[in-house]
Write a protein that holds these residues in place. Sequence first.
Motif, PDB file in Angstrom:
ATOM      1  N   ASP A   1      19.439  -3.894  -8.851  1.00  0.00           N
ATOM      2  CA  ASP A   1      18.750  -3.689  -7.167  1.00  0.00           C
ATOM      3  C   ASP A   1      18.587  -2.098  -6.707  1.00  0.00           C
ATOM      4  OD1 ASP A   1      18.015  -6.108  -7.832  1.00  0.00           O
ATOM      5  OD2 ASP A   1      19.732  -7.145  -5.457  1.00  0.00           O
ATOM      6  N   LYS A   2      17.544  -1.704  -6.644  1.00  0.00           N
ATOM      7  CA  LYS A   2      17.169  -0.154  -5.703  1.00  0.00           C
ATOM      8  C   LYS A   2      18.408  -0.375  -4.583  1.00  0.00           C
ATOM      9  CE  LYS A   2      12.817   0.859  -5.679  1.00  0.00           C
ATOM     10  NZ  LYS A   2      11.298   0.053  -5.561  1.00  0.00           N
ATOM     11  N   THR A   3      18.949   1.051  -4.228  1.00  0.00           N
ATOM     12  CA  THR A   3      20.268   0.907  -2.775  1.00  0.00           C
ATOM     13  C   THR A   3      19.595   0.269  -1.930  1.00  0.00           C
ATOM     14  OG1 THR A   3      20.103   3.331  -3.837  1.00  0.00           O
ATOM     15  CG2 THR A   3      21.614   3.279  -2.197  1.00  0.00           C
ATOM     16  N   PRO A   4      20.489  -0.541  -1.441  1.00  0.00           N
ATOM     17  CA  PRO A   4      20.222  -1.513  -0.841  1.00  0.00           C
ATOM     18  C   PRO A   4      19.342  -0.349   1.034  1.00  0.00           C
ATOM     19  CG  PRO A   4      21.517  -1.934  -0.837  1.00  0.00           C
ATOM     20  CD  PRO A   4      21.455  -1.057  -1.458  1.00  0.00           C
ATOM     21  N   ARG A   5      18.103  -0.314   1.731  1.00  0.00           N
ATOM     22  CA  ARG A   5      17.745   0.657   2.975  1.00  0.00           C
ATOM     23  C   ARG A   5      18.972  -0.528   4.080  1.00  0.00           C
ATOM     24  NH1 ARG A   5      13.557  -0.481   5.938  1.00  0.00           N
ATOM     25  NH2 ARG A   5      13.070  -2.383   4.976  1.00  0.00           N
ATOM     26  N   PRO A   6      19.082   0.461   5.390  1.00  0.00           N
ATOM     27  CA  PRO A   6      19.329  -0.060   6.042  1.00  0.00           C
ATOM     28  C   PRO A   6      18.128  -1.304   6.431  1.00  0.00           C
ATOM     29  CG  PRO A   6      19.298   2.347   6.455  1.00  0.00           C
ATOM     30  CD  PRO A   6      18.482   1.792   4.962  1.00  0.00           C
ATOM     31  N   ALA A   7      18.514  -2.140   7.500  1.00  0.00           N
ATOM     32  CA  ALA A   7      17.489  -3.341   8.437  1.00  0.00           C
ATOM     33  C   ALA A   7      16.141  -2.565   8.784  1.00  0.00           C
ATOM     34  CB  ALA A   7      18.503  -4.281   8.530  1.00  0.00           C
ATOM     35  N   GLY A   8      15.493  -3.002   8.675  1.00  0.00           N
ATOM     36  CA  GLY A   8      14.557  -1.932   9.577  1.00  0.00           C
ATOM     37  C   GLY A   8      13.027  -2.750   9.318  1.00  0.00           C
ATOM     38  N   PRO A   9      12.290  -2.013  10.498  1.00  0.00           N
ATOM     39  CA  PRO A   9      10.614  -2.822   9.997  1.00  0.00           C
ATOM     40  C   PRO A   9      10.017  -2.715   8.217  1.00  0.00           C
ATOM     41  CG  PRO A   9      10.769  -2.513  12.369  1.00  0.00           C
ATOM     42  CD  PRO A   9      12.273  -1.879  11.388  1.00  0.00           C
ATOM     43  N   GLY A  10       9.922  -2.970   7.898  1.00  0.00           N
ATOM     44  CA  GLY A  10       8.996  -2.176   6.891  1.00  0.00           C
ATOM     45  C   GLY A  10       7.396  -2.240   6.495  1.00  0.00           C
ATOM     46  N   ARG A  11       6.567  -2.772   4.800  1.00  0.00           N
ATOM     47  CA  ARG A  11       5.299  -1.768   6.082  1.00  0.00           C
ATOM     48  C   ARG A  11       4.892  -3.257   5.084  1.00  0.00           C
ATOM     49  NH1 ARG A  11       4.790   1.842   1.028  1.00  0.00           N
ATOM     50  NH2 ARG A  11       6.257   3.035   0.959  1.00  0.00           N
ATOM     51  N   GLY A  12       5.783  -5.160   4.702  1.00  0.00           N
ATOM     52  CA  GLY A  12       4.612  -6.037   4.656  1.00  0.00           C
ATOM     53  C   GLY A  12       4.280  -5.623   3.619  1.00  0.00           C
ATOM     54  N   PHE A  13       3.986  -7.226   3.569  1.00  0.00           N
ATOM     55  CA  PHE A  13       3.056  -7.596   1.849  1.00  0.00           C
ATOM     56  C   PHE A  13       1.291  -7.983   2.488  1.00  0.00           C
ATOM     57  CE2 PHE A  13       1.446 -11.447  -0.535  1.00  0.00           C
ATOM     58  CZ  PHE A  13       2.670 -10.631  -1.846  1.00  0.00           C
ATOM     59  N   ALA A  14       0.774  -7.273   1.507  1.00  0.00           N
ATOM     60  CA  ALA A  14      -0.686  -7.510   1.881  1.00  0.00           C
ATOM     61  C   ALA A  14      -0.934  -7.965   0.260  1.00  0.00           C
ATOM     62  CB  ALA A  14      -1.591  -6.616   1.969  1.00  0.00           C
ATOM     63  N   LEU A  15      -2.014  -8.838   0.654  1.00  0.00           N
ATOM     64  CA  LEU A  15      -2.874  -9.536   0.093  1.00  0.00           C
ATOM     65  C   LEU A  15      -4.406  -9.381  -0.561  1.00  0.00           C
ATOM     66  CD1 LEU A  15      -1.891 -13.044   0.257  1.00  0.00           C
ATOM     67  CD2 LEU A  15      -1.741 -12.642  -1.582  1.00  0.00           C
ATOM     68  N   GLY A  16      -4.555  -9.407  -1.420  1.00  0.00           N
ATOM     69  CA  GLY A  16      -6.711  -9.170  -1.926  1.00  0.00           C
ATOM     70  C   GLY A  16      -7.163  -7.505  -1.201  1.00  0.00           C
ATOM     71  N   ARG A  17      -5.883  -6.753  -1.454  1.00  0.00           N
ATOM     72  CA  ARG A  17      -6.469  -5.456  -1.463  1.00  0.00           C
ATOM     73  C   ARG A  17      -7.499  -5.540  -2.999  1.00  0.00           C
ATOM     74  NH1 ARG A  17      -0.670  -3.213  -3.228  1.00  0.00           N
ATOM     75  NH2 ARG A  17      -1.013  -5.777  -4.457  1.00  0.00           N
ATOM     76  N   TRP A  18      -7.742  -6.106  -3.358  1.00  0.00           N
ATOM     77  CA  TRP A  18      -8.910  -6.320  -4.306  1.00  0.00           C
ATOM     78  C   TRP A  18      -9.189  -6.860  -4.610  1.00  0.00           C
ATOM     79  CZ3 TRP A  18      -5.015  -2.936  -5.539  1.00  0.00           C
ATOM     80  CH2 TRP A  18      -4.608  -4.046  -6.734  1.00  0.00           C
ATOM     81  N   HIS A  19     -10.785  -7.688  -5.280  1.00  0.00           N
ATOM     82  CA  HIS A  19     -10.826  -8.526  -5.753  1.00  0.00           C
ATOM     83  C   HIS A  19     -11.202  -8.468  -7.452  1.00  0.00           C
ATOM     84  CE1 HIS A  19     -10.965  -9.477  -1.435  1.00  0.00           C
ATOM     85  NE2 HIS A  19     -11.196 -10.284  -1.594  1.00  0.00           N
ATOM     86  N   SER A  20     -11.704 -10.283  -8.213  1.00  0.00           N
ATOM     87  CA  SER A  20     -11.952  -9.713  -9.605  1.00  0.00           C
ATOM     88  C   SER A  20     -13.508 -10.005  -9.099  1.00  0.00           C
ATOM     89  CB  SER A  20     -11.261 -11.454 -10.071  1.00  0.00           C
ATOM     90  OG  SER A  20     -12.761 -12.028  -9.590  1.00  0.00           O
ATOM     91  N   ARG A  21     -14.112  -8.866 -10.759  1.00  0.00           N
ATOM     92  CA  ARG A  21     -14.935  -9.184 -11.122  1.00  0.00           C
ATOM     93  C   ARG A  21     -16.056 -10.259 -10.172  1.00  0.00           C
ATOM     94  NH1 ARG A  21     -18.103  -8.655 -15.079  1.00  0.00           N
ATOM     95  NH2 ARG A  21     -16.476  -9.164 -16.287  1.00  0.00           N
ATOM     96  N   VAL A  22     -15.663 -11.460 -11.275  1.00  0.00           N
ATOM     97  CA  VAL A  22     -17.058 -11.781 -11.370  1.00  0.00           C
ATOM     98  C   VAL A  22     -16.727 -13.147 -10.193  1.00  0.00           C
ATOM     99  CG1 VAL A  22     -17.860 -13.725 -13.338  1.00  0.00           C
ATOM    100  CG2 VAL A  22     -17.022 -11.775 -13.743  1.00  0.00           C
TER     101      VAL A  22
END
Length: 755
Positions: free
Chosen positions: A334-355
Amino acid sequence: MSRTALRICPLCEATCGLTLTIEGTRVTRARGDRDDVFSKGFICPKGASFGAVDADPDRLRTPLVRRDGELREATWEEAFDAVAAGIRPVVERYGPNSVGVVLGNPNVHTMAGALYPALLLAGLGTRSVFTASTVDQMPKHVSSGLLFGDAHAIPVPDLDHTDHLLLIGANPLESNGSLCTAPDFPGKLKALKARGGTLVVIDPRRTRTAKLADRHIAVRPGTDALLLAAMAQVLFDEGLTEPTPHVQGVEEVADALREFTPEAVAAACDVEADVIRALARELAAAPTAAVYGRIGSCTVPHGTLASWLVDVLNILTGNLDRPGGALFPQAATDKTPRPAGPGRGFALGRWHSRVSRHPEAKGELPLSALAEEIDTATEEGEPVRALLVVAANPVLSAPDGDRLDKALESLDFMVSVDPYLNETARHADVVLPPPPPSQSPHHDFAFNTFAVRNQVRYTRPAIPLEPGRMAETEILARLILAVTGMHGADPAAVDQMVIDQTLGKAVEEPHSPVHGRDPRELATLLTGDTGPERRLDMMLRLGPYGDGFGVRPDGLSLQKLLAHPHGIDLGPLRPRLPQPLKTRSGKVELLPQPIADDLPRLKRALEERPGGLVLVGRRHLRSNNSWMHNVPALTGGSNRCTLHIHPEDAERLGVRDGAPVRVKGAGGEVTAPAEVTDDVRRGVVSLPHGWGHSRPGTRLSHAATDPGVNVNQLLDGRLLDPLSGNAVLNGVPVEVAPETAPGCASVTEKLTALT
Ligand SMILES: Nc1nc2c(c(=O)[nH]1)N[C@H]1C(S)=C(S)[C@@H](COP(=O)(O)OP(=O)(O)OC[C@H]3O[C@@H](n4cnc5c(=O)[nH]c(N)nc54)[C@H](O)[C@@H]3O)O[C@H]1N2
Ligand SMILES: Nc1nc2c(c(=O)[nH]1)N[C@H]1C(S)=C(S)[C@@H](COP(=O)(O)OP(=O)(O)OC[C@H]3O[C@@H](n4cnc5c(=O)[nH]c(N)nc54)[C@H](O)[C@@H]3O)O[C@H]1N2
Ligand code: SF4
Ligand SMILES: [Mo]
C-alpha cells in the motif's frame, strides 16, 4: 532428480502457498506449503492440479501473427513490429479513444497485470477502457468510493474472529472467496461454528456454503437491496443502532429507508417479514458481526445499492473497523499512509460512453457496452477500431458473445495477450502468449489488500524461462512501448520511468519516510534482479511496513522478503479509521447523493413480481471462469454445463432430468441438459458461466470435447446497474422449454450422450 520450489497459487483469490515438485522443467506435483505464514498447508483440487494447468499442451509457446488471414507462429520481434504497425496508424488517424483496452480477471493474479496496465492506459490516453470489473465487483468499488472516498477501500470480514457472519450472494465453498482473501475459507467457516458463532447465508440456491449455515434464506434473485434495506430499517425502528465513529449522515439514512419495512419488502424478496426482523436482531445482538456480499449481490439491477447497504449494516451495528467485524486490511505494498483528513472524494460519470451514454466509473466503461462501442457509429466520435485485450475472454465472459464476436471481426486491428488461442484471441491479429505460472514470479499486489490477515509473500519463478519465452512483465512493457510510439526502446526504461516518478513524488511528501531525500540516491539503493523486482522493492520500502530506505532498519524490503520464503506475517486486521478515508468531509459519508438519487428506483422495485423464471449463475470448485475447461483433471464429474431447475418447475414445464432444454433470454437462446434439483429455489434456474467452447478457430482441444453453452448469450447487454455500469448477470428473466423441435435430433443425441 527432482527438486522442490515454492509458488503462490494464482488460480483463485485465496493465494495459497504451494510446494511444487519439479522434475527437469516440469511441475510433477503440488502440495500445500505447511510453513506458509498465511495458508499453512491448505490446498484445493485446483491448486493440486497446478502442474496440469501449467503444462497444458495447448498453451501457446510463441507469438502468433496474422498473415494472409491466418494466425501463424512468429518471433517476438515480428510480433511487436506488427503491433506497432497495426496500432499506431489507428491512434494517429482516429485519436486515442479509437483504441480500446480490455483487461480481464487474470491481471489480478499476475505481477505483470498489477504493474503495467495503468501505464498502458496512461500512455495511450484512451477512455475506451473495459475490464472484468464491470461484470463483477464494480458496484462495490462505487459504493466504497462514495462511502469512504476511495474505490479501493473495501472492508473485509474478520473471518477468524467474528461471532456472526452474514454471507450474501457468495459461495466460498466453491469459489474459495472473493474480495476476501482467505486460504481455507471452508475451514474458517467451520471454525466460526466450532467457536459458537453463527453463519447465515442468503442465496437463491442451497449451495454447499448454505448447507453449512445455521440459517439459509433462499431470497428471490435481485432483491437483496430490498432485504438489506429492511434490515437497516428494523435496526432504526427498534433502536438497535450503535454506529461506528467517524460517520456522518446516519439520520438521513434512517429517513431515506423509512418506507422499506419488512412488511413492505417481504413479497418482493419472498422472505417473511418476521424472518427479516430476526436477521436484523441477530446481527445487532451478536458481540461482533460481519456482513459480506459478493457476486450475487453485485451482478444485479441494484448492485451498488446492495453493496452500499452491506456496509451500512456493518456501520449501523458498529461492526465496521472493529475486530470481529469488517475491517480495512493494510497491505505491505500500500502507499505510505497519509495523515487522516479530508480528501478529494470520489466522482462518477466524469465522462460517458459514446453510444449509450453510460457514465464512467473508476475510469472504466461497462464491458457490456464494448460491442456497441465497436459496431455502432455515432456523431459523438470515433468507434473503437483497434483493441488490446490483456488476459480477457469477453466473448464468453460478457453479455451477447455473438454480437461481440462479429464486432471483434470488424476491427482494424486487435492484440491479445493470452496463453490460449480461445474464443476471443482467435480474432486477434497478434497473440502474445505469457509463460506458464511456474516460469513467472508472483506477488499478490491486489489480493493482499483484501486479505483476512495482513501478510506478505513473494515467490520467484519456480522454473527458469524456457528458450523462446518472454516474461509477461516484459511483454507488457514492450506492448506499452509499441503502442505509444516508442517501439524498439529498452523495456527496462518503462520500469525506470515508474521508479523515477514514484521516488520523485515520495521525497516531496511530508509524511513519507524519504521526505527530503535525493530520489536518484534512493534509486541506487533498490535491489532486485529485474525491473519488476526493483519496483516491488521500492513499494515495500515506501509502504506502511517498509524500511523507509534505512529509516526503519527492521522494516520490509525485497531482501528481507527473499530471506523469508514462506512469507512474513504482519498480524491480524486492525482498526484503521479515520486514516483510510478520502471523502471531502474526512468522514464516512453514509448517504452520498448518487445513492440517495437511486433509492426511488429501489422503491419502484417494491412493486415488481417477476412472473416467470429467472436465471442465476453458479461456480464449480474445479473451474475458473472461462479458462480451465481445457485441463482434463479439472473437468468432468459434477463440473458440467447443465441447467439446474427445481422439480416443481421441471414438472410444470415437462422438463426431464438429463434431457435437453432450451433457455431463451433477451440476447439469444441456448440448449443445455437439465439437472432437476431442489438445490435451486422455485422460479429460479441456474447455468454456470465460462462455457461455450464450440467456436471454430480456437486451440482448446479438451474443452472442445465438452463445450457446454455460453450463458451470456442469453443477455443482450442492456441490463445494467446504472450507477456502476455493472452487467446484470443474475436474476435475468428467461423462458425454459424442453427441446422438442424437429431437426434437433442430433443435438439431442449429443447432449444425452453427455449426461
Ligand atoms: N454469466 C456470468 N458471467 C460472468 C460471471 C458470472 O458469474 N456469470 N462472472 C464474471 C466475473 S466475476 C469475471 S471476473 C469475468 C472474467 O472474465 P474474463 O477476465 O474475460 O475471463 P477469464 O475466463 O477469467 O480469463 C481471461 C483470459 O485470461 C487468460 N489467462 C489466464 N492466465 C493468464 C495469464 O497469466 N496471463 C494472461 N495474459 N492471460 C491469462 C485466459 O486464457 C483467458 O483467456 O467473467 C464474468 N462473467
Ligand atoms: N472455482 C471457482 N472459483 C472462483 C471462480 C470460478 O469461476 N470458479 N471465479 C473467481 C471469480 S472471478 C470471482 S469474482 C469469485 C466469485 O465468488 P463468489 O461470489 O463466491 O461466487 P459464486 O460461486 O458465483 O457465488 C455467487 C452466489 O450468488 C448466488 N446468487 C445469484 N443471484 C443472487 C441474488 O440475487 N441474491 C443472492 N443473495 N444471491 C444470488 C448464486 O446462487 C451463487 O451461489 O470466485 C472466484 N473463484
Ligand atoms: S484455494 Fe485457490 S489459491 Fe488455494 S490452492 Fe485452490 S486454487 Fe489455489
Ligand atoms: Mo470475478
